[in-house]
Design a protein around this motif. Structure first.
Motif, short mmCIF file in Angstrom:
data_model
loop_
_atom_site.label_atom_id
_atom_site.label_comp_id
_atom_site.label_asym_id
_atom_site.label_seq_id
_atom_site.Cartn_x
_atom_site.Cartn_y
_atom_site.Cartn_z
N UNK A 40 15.92 -7.51 -16.52
CA UNK A 40 15.56 -6.13 -16.86
C UNK A 40 15.24 -6.05 -18.35
N UNK A 41 14.02 -5.63 -18.67
CA UNK A 41 13.61 -5.45 -20.06
C UNK A 41 13.72 -3.97 -20.41
N UNK A 42 14.56 -3.65 -21.37
CA UNK A 42 14.85 -2.25 -21.70
C UNK A 42 14.26 -1.84 -23.05
N UNK A 43 13.93 -0.56 -23.15
CA UNK A 43 13.53 0.01 -24.43
C UNK A 43 14.66 -0.22 -25.43
N UNK A 44 14.30 -0.30 -26.70
CA UNK A 44 15.30 -0.57 -27.74
C UNK A 44 16.52 0.33 -27.61
N UNK A 45 17.68 -0.28 -27.76
CA UNK A 45 18.92 0.49 -27.70
C UNK A 45 19.02 1.52 -28.80
N UNK A 46 18.22 1.37 -29.87
CA UNK A 46 18.21 2.37 -30.94
C UNK A 46 17.32 3.56 -30.59
N UNK A 47 16.62 3.50 -29.46
CA UNK A 47 15.71 4.57 -29.08
C UNK A 47 16.06 5.22 -27.75
N UNK A 48 17.19 4.85 -27.19
CA UNK A 48 17.58 5.46 -25.92
C UNK A 48 18.82 4.78 -25.36
N UNK A 49 19.30 5.30 -24.25
CA UNK A 49 20.53 4.80 -23.64
C UNK A 49 20.27 3.94 -22.41
N UNK A 50 19.01 3.59 -22.18
CA UNK A 50 18.68 2.82 -20.98
C UNK A 50 19.39 1.47 -20.97
N UNK A 51 19.40 0.79 -22.11
CA UNK A 51 20.05 -0.53 -22.16
C UNK A 51 21.53 -0.42 -21.84
N UNK A 52 22.21 0.55 -22.45
CA UNK A 52 23.64 0.72 -22.20
C UNK A 52 23.91 1.06 -20.73
N UNK A 53 23.10 1.95 -20.18
CA UNK A 53 23.30 2.34 -18.79
C UNK A 53 23.00 1.20 -17.82
N UNK A 54 21.94 0.44 -18.12
CA UNK A 54 21.59 -0.69 -17.25
C UNK A 54 22.67 -1.77 -17.33
N UNK A 55 23.23 -1.97 -18.51
CA UNK A 55 24.31 -2.95 -18.67
C UNK A 55 25.54 -2.53 -17.87
N UNK A 56 25.89 -1.25 -17.96
CA UNK A 56 27.04 -0.74 -17.20
C UNK A 56 26.79 -0.86 -15.70
N UNK A 86 -2.55 -8.81 -26.84
CA UNK A 86 -2.26 -7.57 -27.56
C UNK A 86 -2.21 -6.44 -26.54
N UNK A 87 -1.12 -5.68 -26.58
CA UNK A 87 -0.93 -4.57 -25.64
C UNK A 87 -1.00 -3.26 -26.42
N UNK A 88 -1.74 -2.30 -25.89
CA UNK A 88 -1.93 -1.01 -26.56
C UNK A 88 -1.71 0.13 -25.59
N UNK A 89 -1.35 1.29 -26.14
CA UNK A 89 -1.24 2.49 -25.32
C UNK A 89 -1.68 3.69 -26.13
N UNK A 90 -2.11 4.73 -25.42
CA UNK A 90 -2.62 5.94 -26.07
C UNK A 90 -2.11 7.16 -25.33
N UNK A 91 -1.66 8.15 -26.10
CA UNK A 91 -1.13 9.37 -25.50
C UNK A 91 -2.23 10.34 -25.10
N UNK A 136 5.60 8.03 -20.68
CA UNK A 136 6.19 9.33 -20.99
C UNK A 136 7.37 9.18 -21.94
N UNK A 137 8.15 8.09 -21.77
CA UNK A 137 9.33 7.90 -22.62
C UNK A 137 8.96 7.67 -24.07
N UNK A 138 7.80 7.04 -24.32
CA UNK A 138 7.38 6.84 -25.71
C UNK A 138 6.68 8.09 -26.24
N UNK A 139 5.85 8.70 -25.41
CA UNK A 139 5.10 9.88 -25.85
C UNK A 139 6.03 11.02 -26.25
N UNK A 140 7.17 11.13 -25.58
CA UNK A 140 8.09 12.22 -25.91
C UNK A 140 8.70 12.02 -27.30
N UNK A 141 8.67 10.79 -27.80
CA UNK A 141 9.22 10.51 -29.13
C UNK A 141 8.18 10.58 -30.24
N UNK A 142 6.94 10.18 -29.96
CA UNK A 142 5.92 10.14 -31.01
C UNK A 142 4.90 11.25 -30.90
#
Length: 242
Positions: free
Chosen positions: A21-37, A186-191, A224-230
């Motif tokens: 499981x590849x999770x968004x940075x733990x400094x940007x959300x709780x997905x990693x902590x929840x997935x670990x639990x 190179x991977x890119x995304x646009x809102x 959506x998870x990134x767009x809501x932050x930037x």
């Protein structure tokens, strides 16, 4: 946590023997902590589910904090698939390889809406977007270039105008690619509609340059998870340094 646990026990443990499981940075959300639990409950309960489905053998699960966001996660997922297809390494070796790659992954983001970004950062207690920079940027149409690496973010530069800022990011990717400093993807995304980016002259030139250097490009709608932050209309690009 319950949703992650149920997804695995009701589906994934019945179809796969190993899952990373590849999770968004733990400094940007709780997905990693929840997935670990959730992983603890999954590893305790998978045997009964697999036996009921007539699937024997053990199930392995690892959760990795990518230390990144959006395209930074995407470029690691791309490399995970490539490594599996080309090398079929042992599961633990794959995890270690991706963990090392995660530390070398850089994501560059150009926000479009500074008002949104400033208020979002303030609500999370971050100081990467100061009030003075926000006011100056809004008055002069200056766009910051945000760099994310190994769970830490910083303002790497600023350019007047959104399209010029996107061009600056593409130029940086072109530079490190030409020097052989990054893996050829190179991977890119646009809102917004990706066609807006594809129609930019800077992108078309970068696309031709990447093709000449046998570098794969992937451009998609921002998650959506990134767009809501930037904020809406943001552009992000990620690559992995060698």
């Amino acid at each position: 946590m319950e949703q992650i646990r149920d997804l695995f026990l009701d589906d994934l443990v019945l179809r796969y023997d190993r899952v990373l499981v590849l999770c968004v940075s733990g400094t940007r959300g709780r997905v990693f902590d929840r997935a670990t639990q959730a992983s603890y409950a999954i590893l305790q309960g998978y045997r009964e589910r697999r036996e009921q489905a007539g699937r024997g053998g053990q199930f392995a699960l690892r959760v990795l904090d990518t230390g990144n966001v959006g395209p930074g996660e995407g470029v690691l997922a791309h490399e995970a698939i490539r490594i599996i297809e080309e090398q079929a390494p042992p599961f633990e070796k794959l995890r270690r390889t991706l963990k090392d790659m995660a530390r070398q992954t850089i994501c560059l983001t150009v926000p479009h809406d500074l008002w949104y970004l400033h208020n979002r950062a303030r609500s999370k207690g971050e100081n990467s977007m100061t009030l003075s920079f926000y006011r100056l940027g809004r008055a002069l149409e200056i766009k910051p270039i945000l760099e994310m690496r190994d769970g830490r973010s910083r303002v790497a530069g600023s350019v007047r105008g959104f399209e010029r800022a996107v061009a600056r990011v593409l130029d940086q990717a072109r530079d490190v690619l030409s020097k052989g400093h990054i893996l050829p993807v190179v991977v890119m995304s646009f809102g917004g509609d990706p066609r807006i980016i594809r129609e930019m002259t800077a992108y078309q030139e970068f696309e031709a340059f990447a093709a000449a250097h046998k570098c794969r490009l992937h451009l998609s709608v921002m998650s959506a998870s990134m767009a809501v932050n930037v904020g809406p209309g943001a552009f992000a690009l990620a690559y992995i340094q060698k």
